[in-house]
Design a protein around this motif. Structure first.
Motif, PDB file in Angstrom:
ATOM      1  N   GLY A 136      32.681  15.988  -9.576  1.00  0.00           N
ATOM      2  CA  GLY A 136      33.109  17.387  -9.536  1.00  0.00           C
ATOM      3  C   GLY A 136      34.432  17.568  -8.816  1.00  0.00           C
ATOM      4  N   ILE A 137      34.559  16.929  -7.659  1.00  0.00           N
ATOM      5  CA  ILE A 137      35.804  17.047  -6.868  1.00  0.00           C
ATOM      6  C   ILE A 137      36.984  16.514  -7.685  1.00  0.00           C
ATOM      7  CG2 ILE A 137      37.037  16.117  -4.854  1.00  0.00           C
ATOM      8  CD1 ILE A 137      34.261  16.239  -3.353  1.00  0.00           C
ATOM      9  N   ARG A 138      36.787  15.357  -8.324  1.00  0.00           N
ATOM     10  CA  ARG A 138      37.882  14.754  -9.088  1.00  0.00           C
ATOM     11  C   ARG A 138      38.213  15.568 -10.341  1.00  0.00           C
ATOM     12  NH1 ARG A 138      39.281  10.117  -6.854  1.00  0.00           N
ATOM     13  NH2 ARG A 138      40.340   9.103  -8.594  1.00  0.00           N
ATOM     14  N   MET A 139      37.192  16.173 -10.914  1.00  0.00           N
ATOM     15  CA  MET A 139      37.428  17.010 -12.092  1.00  0.00           C
ATOM     16  C   MET A 139      38.254  18.242 -11.694  1.00  0.00           C
ATOM     17  SD  MET A 139      36.796  17.436 -15.382  1.00  0.00           S
ATOM     18  CE  MET A 139      37.379  18.809 -16.388  1.00  0.00           C
ATOM     19  N   SER A 150      27.125  25.274 -19.476  1.00  0.00           N
ATOM     20  CA  SER A 150      26.383  24.829 -18.288  1.00  0.00           C
ATOM     21  C   SER A 150      27.298  24.833 -17.074  1.00  0.00           C
ATOM     22  CB  SER A 150      25.808  23.444 -18.524  1.00  0.00           C
ATOM     23  OG  SER A 150      26.842  22.503 -18.533  1.00  0.00           O
ATOM     24  N   GLN A 151      26.736  25.221 -15.929  1.00  0.00           N
ATOM     25  CA  GLN A 151      27.492  25.165 -14.677  1.00  0.00           C
ATOM     26  C   GLN A 151      27.432  23.756 -14.121  1.00  0.00           C
ATOM     27  OE1 GLN A 151      29.310  27.878 -14.757  1.00  0.00           O
ATOM     28  NE2 GLN A 151      29.016  28.291 -12.594  1.00  0.00           N
ATOM     29  N   GLU A 152      28.410  23.413 -13.283  1.00  0.00           N
ATOM     30  CA  GLU A 152      28.355  22.107 -12.626  1.00  0.00           C
ATOM     31  C   GLU A 152      27.050  22.016 -11.843  1.00  0.00           C
ATOM     32  OE1 GLU A 152      32.194  20.758 -10.503  1.00  0.00           O
ATOM     33  OE2 GLU A 152      32.006  22.892 -10.210  1.00  0.00           O
ATOM     34  N   PRO A 153      26.359  20.870 -11.891  1.00  0.00           N
ATOM     35  CA  PRO A 153      25.209  20.691 -11.002  1.00  0.00           C
ATOM     36  C   PRO A 153      25.751  20.402  -9.600  1.00  0.00           C
ATOM     37  CG  PRO A 153      25.492  18.770 -12.422  1.00  0.00           C
ATOM     38  CD  PRO A 153      26.627  19.706 -12.718  1.00  0.00           C
TER      39      PRO A 153
END
Length: 369
Positions: A164-167, A364-367
């Motif tokens: 998530g952080i890298r995305m 969909s939201q990030e998990p």
């Protein structure tokens, strides 16, 4: 050298700040939102994006830094894990010491800084893998690795958060590209052809197989090359590459000393209403049923970590045929990040089918771990 606790390395107020931010709520972002927002990378939008990251990234990074401090079985004291913890704390400090983002100049400086943070964290996966190896080395061999559920769950959360952080960073940085590729919004390709990505990933995996074994089984792809949907090609490439690489290795080793004809690996791309599913099938002899639960654990690999104790920790690059046994669990996290999944079904004595489900709804939201 004894591991230094946080309190010996950082000021009390800094540690308190990390804990304060680690308690704040994370905000998830969906693929569709990233796509719609990024399709107009105006100065104003980039400013809004940078302001969001300025607040969001320290929360996510602080959570991981706190978790790295309190891992079970003494994992937190392993030199490789301490190194990762320090990267996270350095990045937290960089983000928190960056002043409020008020205009385009601030935004440009901030973008350069988060670019550096992304590079700093490039080797987190092999470094954590090394930490786990350091843990296994010192452990009682009677301990069953599947019992180390806490380590497994921590690593799932940790790597999911890292994706998530890298995305988020990669997406923001990519929106600055003066000449974006057609149909690309940052990392997202609005008209990605899964057949084309599968073909490229298969060729890359076969090249490595050739390098390692001197030959490589054929890969046949079934599906409509003109079918497209919005997704992140780098994520899909990584997942298909991993699955094909595993299949090539299994087939290659099964037929190595046999005079039978090597069977090709088959990839089928199916376009459903909810999901795009990619099936990778091989006749590499399959996996024993008792071994199936292990394939998604981080503590199990038949292969050696390319980054082992002897190698220079700064020099991790290149892809090997079999790495630190992280390919499958991490591929499954990439699939789940945008609402998909990865399943492996095997017939011992015959072969293995991997089903990669990709959600095509983009809702969909990030998990958020």
């Amino acid at each position: 050298m004894a591991a230094k606790k946080l309190s010996e390395l950082f000021s009390k107020s800094f540690i308190e700040e990390v804990h304060r931010w680690g308690c704040l709520k994370q905000t998830g972002v969906g693929l569709r939102y990233m796509m719609e927002f990024g399709s107009r990378p105006t100065e104003r939008n980039l400013l809004i994006s940078a302001q969001f990251l300025h607040k969001e990234l320290p929360i996510r990074i602080a959570r991981r830094a706190i978790e790295l401090e309190s891992l079970p079985y003494g994992l937190s004291e392993k030199p490789a894990v301490l190194k990762v913890r320090d990267w996270y704390l350095d990045s937290f400090r960089d983000l928190r010491s960056f002043p409020e983002i008020k205009d385009t100049n601030d935004e440009k400086d901030f973008t350069q800084m988060i670019k550096m943070i992304k590079v700093r964290h490039n080797n987190v996966v092999p470094m954590m893998a090394l930490g786990v190896q350091q843990l296994k080395k010192g452990m009682d061999s009677k301990i069953v690795y599947e019992d180390l559920v806490e380590v497994q769950q921590f690593l799932d959360r940790f790597y999911m958060s890292r994706i998530g952080i890298r995305m988020l960073i990669g997406q923001h940085v990519a929106l600055h590209d003066p000449n974006p590729l057609p149909n690309c919004v940052g990392y997202i390709h609005t008209k990605m052809s899964p057949v084309e990505v599968a073909r490229n990933a298969s060729e890359d995996a076969r090249a490595i197989c050739f390098r390692e074994y001197g030959s490589a089984p054929d890969v046949i792809i079934y599906g409509d090359p003109n079918f497209t949907f919005p997704y992140v090609p780098t994520h899909l490439h990584l997942m298909v590459f991993e699955l094909v690489k595993n299949s090539l290795r299994a087939v290659q080793e099964r037929y190595m000393d046999s005079d039978k004809v090597t069977q090709p690996i088959r990839i089928i791309v199916a376009d459903g209403v909810e999901d795009v599913t990619i099936k990778v099938s091989d006749e590499g002899g399959g996996i024993r049923r008792s071994g199936l639960p292990k394939i998604f654990t981080y503590l199990y690999s038949t292969a050696r970590n390319p980054l082992d104790e002897q190698s220079d920790l700064g020099m991790v690059d290149g892809v090997t045929m079999a790495g630190f046994g992280y390919g499958l669990p991490i591929s499954r996290l990439y699939a789940r990040y945008f609402g998909g999944d990865l399943q492996i079904i095997s017939m011992e004595g015959y072969g293995t089918d991997a089903y990669l489900h990709l959600s095509r709804l983009g809702d969909s939201q990030e998990p958020l771990p």
